[in-house]
Scaffold this active site. Structure first.
Site, PDB file in Angstrom:
ATOM      1  CB  CYS A 113      -0.914   0.189   1.216  1.00 23.86           C
ATOM      2  SG  CYS A 113      -2.030  -1.341   1.278  1.00 23.86           S
ATOM      3  CG  HIS A 259      -3.163   3.228   1.855  1.00 22.42           C
ATOM      4  ND1 HIS A 259      -3.759   2.868   0.555  1.00 22.42           N
ATOM      5  CD2 HIS A 259      -3.207   2.276   2.682  1.00 22.42           C
ATOM      6  CE1 HIS A 259      -4.097   1.454   0.872  1.00 22.42           C
ATOM      7  NE2 HIS A 259      -3.764   1.306   1.969  1.00 22.42           N
ATOM      8  CG  ASN A 289      -6.347  -0.818   1.177  1.00 22.48           C
ATOM      9  OD1 ASN A 289      -5.916  -0.604   0.135  1.00 22.48           O
ATOM     10  ND2 ASN A 289      -6.105  -1.585   2.293  1.00 22.48           N
TER      11      ASN A 289
HETATM   12  N1  ACO Z   1     -18.617  -8.345   9.080  1.00 24.48           N
HETATM   13  C1  ACO Z   1     -19.157  -8.580   9.972  1.00 24.48           C
HETATM   14  N2  ACO Z   1     -18.374  -8.978  11.190  1.00 24.48           N
HETATM   15  C2  ACO Z   1     -17.188  -9.068  11.022  1.00 24.48           C
HETATM   16  C3  ACO Z   1     -16.465  -8.807   9.882  1.00 24.48           C
HETATM   17  C4  ACO Z   1     -17.300  -8.451   8.681  1.00 24.48           C
HETATM   18  N3  ACO Z   1     -17.002  -8.434   7.498  1.00 24.48           N
HETATM   19  N4  ACO Z   1     -15.191  -8.989   9.866  1.00 24.48           N
HETATM   20  C5  ACO Z   1     -15.025  -8.999  11.054  1.00 24.48           C
HETATM   21  N5  ACO Z   1     -16.116  -9.242  11.815  1.00 24.48           N
HETATM   22  C6  ACO Z   1     -16.477  -9.544  13.219  1.00 24.48           C
HETATM   23  C7  ACO Z   1     -15.002 -10.183  14.055  1.00 24.48           C
HETATM   24  O1  ACO Z   1     -15.198 -11.587  13.596  1.00 24.48           O
HETATM   25  C8  ACO Z   1     -15.402  -9.659  15.533  1.00 24.48           C
HETATM   26  O2  ACO Z   1     -16.281 -10.427  16.133  1.00 24.48           O
HETATM   27  P1  ACO Z   1     -15.996 -10.854  17.461  1.00 24.48           P
HETATM   28  O3  ACO Z   1     -15.937  -9.840  18.347  1.00 24.48           O
HETATM   29  O4  ACO Z   1     -17.137 -11.925  17.850  1.00 24.48           O
HETATM   30  O5  ACO Z   1     -14.746 -12.005  17.427  1.00 24.48           O
HETATM   31  C9  ACO Z   1     -15.685  -8.432  15.303  1.00 24.48           C
HETATM   32  O6  ACO Z   1     -16.206  -8.377  13.854  1.00 24.48           O
HETATM   33  C10 ACO Z   1     -14.849  -7.174  15.585  1.00 24.48           C
HETATM   34  O7  ACO Z   1     -13.423  -7.879  14.455  1.00 24.48           O
HETATM   35  P2  ACO Z   1     -12.153  -6.814  14.625  1.00 24.48           P
HETATM   36  O8  ACO Z   1     -11.397  -7.362  13.967  1.00 24.48           O
HETATM   37  O9  ACO Z   1     -11.700  -6.348  16.012  1.00 24.48           O
HETATM   38  O10 ACO Z   1     -12.966  -5.411  14.063  1.00 24.48           O
HETATM   39  P3  ACO Z   1     -12.106  -4.054  13.761  1.00 24.48           P
HETATM   40  O11 ACO Z   1     -13.135  -3.084  14.276  1.00 24.48           O
HETATM   41  O12 ACO Z   1     -10.695  -4.184  14.086  1.00 24.48           O
HETATM   42  O13 ACO Z   1     -12.122  -4.071  12.189  1.00 24.48           O
HETATM   43  C11 ACO Z   1     -10.723  -3.958  10.239  1.00 24.48           C
HETATM   44  C12 ACO Z   1     -11.422  -4.840  11.335  1.00 24.48           C
HETATM   45  C13 ACO Z   1     -11.655  -3.236   9.587  1.00 24.48           C
HETATM   46  C14 ACO Z   1      -9.856  -5.094   9.450  1.00 24.48           C
HETATM   47  C15 ACO Z   1      -9.653  -2.978  11.030  1.00 24.48           C
HETATM   48  O14 ACO Z   1      -8.983  -3.570  11.930  1.00 24.48           O
HETATM   49  C16 ACO Z   1      -8.468  -2.157  10.036  1.00 24.48           C
HETATM   50  O15 ACO Z   1      -9.165  -1.655   9.087  1.00 24.48           O
HETATM   51  N6  ACO Z   1      -7.351  -2.805  10.247  1.00 24.48           N
HETATM   52  C17 ACO Z   1      -6.328  -2.053   9.329  1.00 24.48           C
HETATM   53  C18 ACO Z   1      -6.393  -2.761   7.837  1.00 24.48           C
HETATM   54  C19 ACO Z   1      -5.455  -1.754   7.045  1.00 24.48           C
HETATM   55  O16 ACO Z   1      -5.513  -0.548   7.147  1.00 24.48           O
HETATM   56  N7  ACO Z   1      -4.375  -2.611   6.408  1.00 24.48           N
HETATM   57  C20 ACO Z   1      -3.294  -1.762   5.952  1.00 24.48           C
HETATM   58  C21 ACO Z   1      -2.971  -1.951   4.529  1.00 24.48           C
HETATM   59  S1  ACO Z   1      -3.268  -3.366   3.838  1.00 24.48           S
HETATM   60  C22 ACO Z   1      -2.098  -3.624   2.596  1.00 24.48           C
HETATM   61  O17 ACO Z   1      -1.001  -3.180   2.786  1.00 24.48           O
HETATM   62  C23 ACO Z   1      -2.314  -4.529   1.485  1.00 24.48           C
END
Ligand code: ACO
Length: 333
Positions: A113, A259, A289
């Site tokens: 990214c 990004h 993304n």
């Molecule tokens: N729909 C519904 N529920 C979901 C989904 C979904 N799509 N995905 C996860 N959940 C659930 C999980 O199972 C979890 O349930 P639980 O509490 O029963 O275990 C709950 O939602 C919370 O999950 P988290 O992973 O804690 O959710 P979070 O608020 O952290 O959001 C996310 C997840 C969106 C992935 C976030 O952490 C994020 O954006 N992280 C950064 C990603 C990023 O920027 N990557 C960088 C670049 S990528 C690259 O370089 C190619």
């Protein structure tokens, strides 16, 4: 003195739109969850016969047209991508021949990214050293090809697209008020390589039936950990280039083009930098993304939407797999 200016921008996204409602039919998720946790409403998906170089070439042609530059004038084609057409040749070589940049050298840059910021840093070094005068930098991805469409924690996040800029040598000192890149900084932390990776298909775990059964050819991400470092490092990178440029304040920036990973990450960065409403350009609601494509895709939309003017200070920020991160500050030509 020579400075690196952006002489033209272009972008391309595939026609197929995948909405949150579509995803609700594929995995156990909801539009409400995706919108609240990420800000993403839809993303684009490449057609079956489209590879990364096809998206890249389309964006490149538009950038060259905007710059008024013939493909034969390009001396270097740089493609930032984490989803190349093949291991080799480089996707940049495929783009070179597709657009007719017959006089250019071409190579790929792998920084996920952060690829576009890495590309700006590399192109700026080439241009300021006098090695090249005209560089075509493209960020292009088909993330849909490394997305596990059965994994709800990652498949809602990514999309396909490409963005390109024509970088040119211009007379003047960008650090003394002339247009061009004032400063760029890139950083890496390989110790956290497993935060975001595609574990299989390379030399560590070559393709095999076992690998495919375990779905190791797809992207895996430790979302929560990534989230925290992303916010911290993007803020740090922004402050480092602003300080290096002689103490420019975040409030002096006409536009921040980050990004487009997640709305909550961008809100946290904007808050830490004390940016005002509208100072940060956001289009992730439409594309998700798109990894290395996200910054130039957003920039092209901002430029064509009349959001960037001559003399404006524009800050580019990114974070991604590697881990990699960086920032670049530019005065618009
Ligand atoms: N729909 C519904 N529920 C979901 C989904 C979904 N799509 N995905 C996860 N959940 C659930 C999980 O199972 C979890 O349930 P639980 O509490 O029963 O275990 C709950 O939602 C919370 O999950 P988290 O992973 O804690 O959710 P979070 O608020 O952290 O959001 C996310 C997840 C969106 C992935 C976030 O952490 C994020 O954006 N992280 C950064 C990603 C990023 O920027 N990557 C960088 C670049 S990528 C690259 O370089 C190619």
């Amino acid at each position: 003195m020579t400075a690196t200016i952006i002489a033209g921008t272009g972008s391309y996204v595939p026609d197929r739109v995948l909405t949150n409602a579509d995803l609700e039919r594929m995995v156990d998720t909801s539009d409400e969850w995706i919108t609240a946790r990420t800000g993403i409403r839809e993303r684009r998906i490449a057609a079956d016969d489209q590879a990364t170089s096809d998206l890249a070439a389309a964006a490149a042609r538009r950038a060259l047209e905007a710059a008024g530059m013939a493909p034969e004038e390009v001396e270097l084609v740089l493609v930032a991508t984490a989803t190349p057409d093949m291991f080799f040749p480089a996707t940049a070589c495929l783009v070179q021949t597709a657009i007719g940049a017959t006089n250019a050298a071409a190579f790929d840059l792998s920084a996920a990214c952060s690829g576009f910021i890495y590309g700006l840093n590399v192109a700026d070094a080439y241009i300021r050293s006098g090695t090249y005068r005209n560089v075509l930098l493209i960020g292009a991805e088909t993330m849909s090809r490394v997305t596990d469409w059965t994994d709800r924690s990652t498949c809602v996040l990514f999309g396909d697209g490409a963005g390109a800029v024509v970088l040119k040598a211009a007379p003047g000192d960008s650090r003394a008020g002339a247009p061009g890149i004032l400063h760029s900084r890139i950083h890496s932390d390989g110790a956290a390589w497993d935060y975001i990776c595609v574990p299989g298909g390379g030399s560590r775990l070559p393709p095999s039936n076992d690998l495919v059964e375990k779905r190791l050819q797809y992207l895996q991400m430790r979302g929560n950990e990534t989230f925290k470092v992303a916010v911290r490092n993007m803020e740090r990178a922004a402050r480092a280039v602003l300080d290096a440029a002689g103490g420019i304040k975040p409030q002096d920036l006409a536009l921040v083009v980050p990004h487009q990973a997640n709305m909550r990450i961008l809100n946290a960065v904007a808050e830490r930098l004390e940016l005002s409403e509208g100072q940060m350009f956001v289009n992730l609601q439409s594309y998700g993304n798109t990894s290395a494509a996200s910054v130039p895709l957003a920039l092209d939309e901002a430029v064509r939407g009349g959001r960037v003017h001559s003399g404006d200070l524009v800050l580019f920020l990114a974070f991604g797999s590697g881990l990699t991160w960086g920032a670049a500050l530019l005065r618009w030509a």
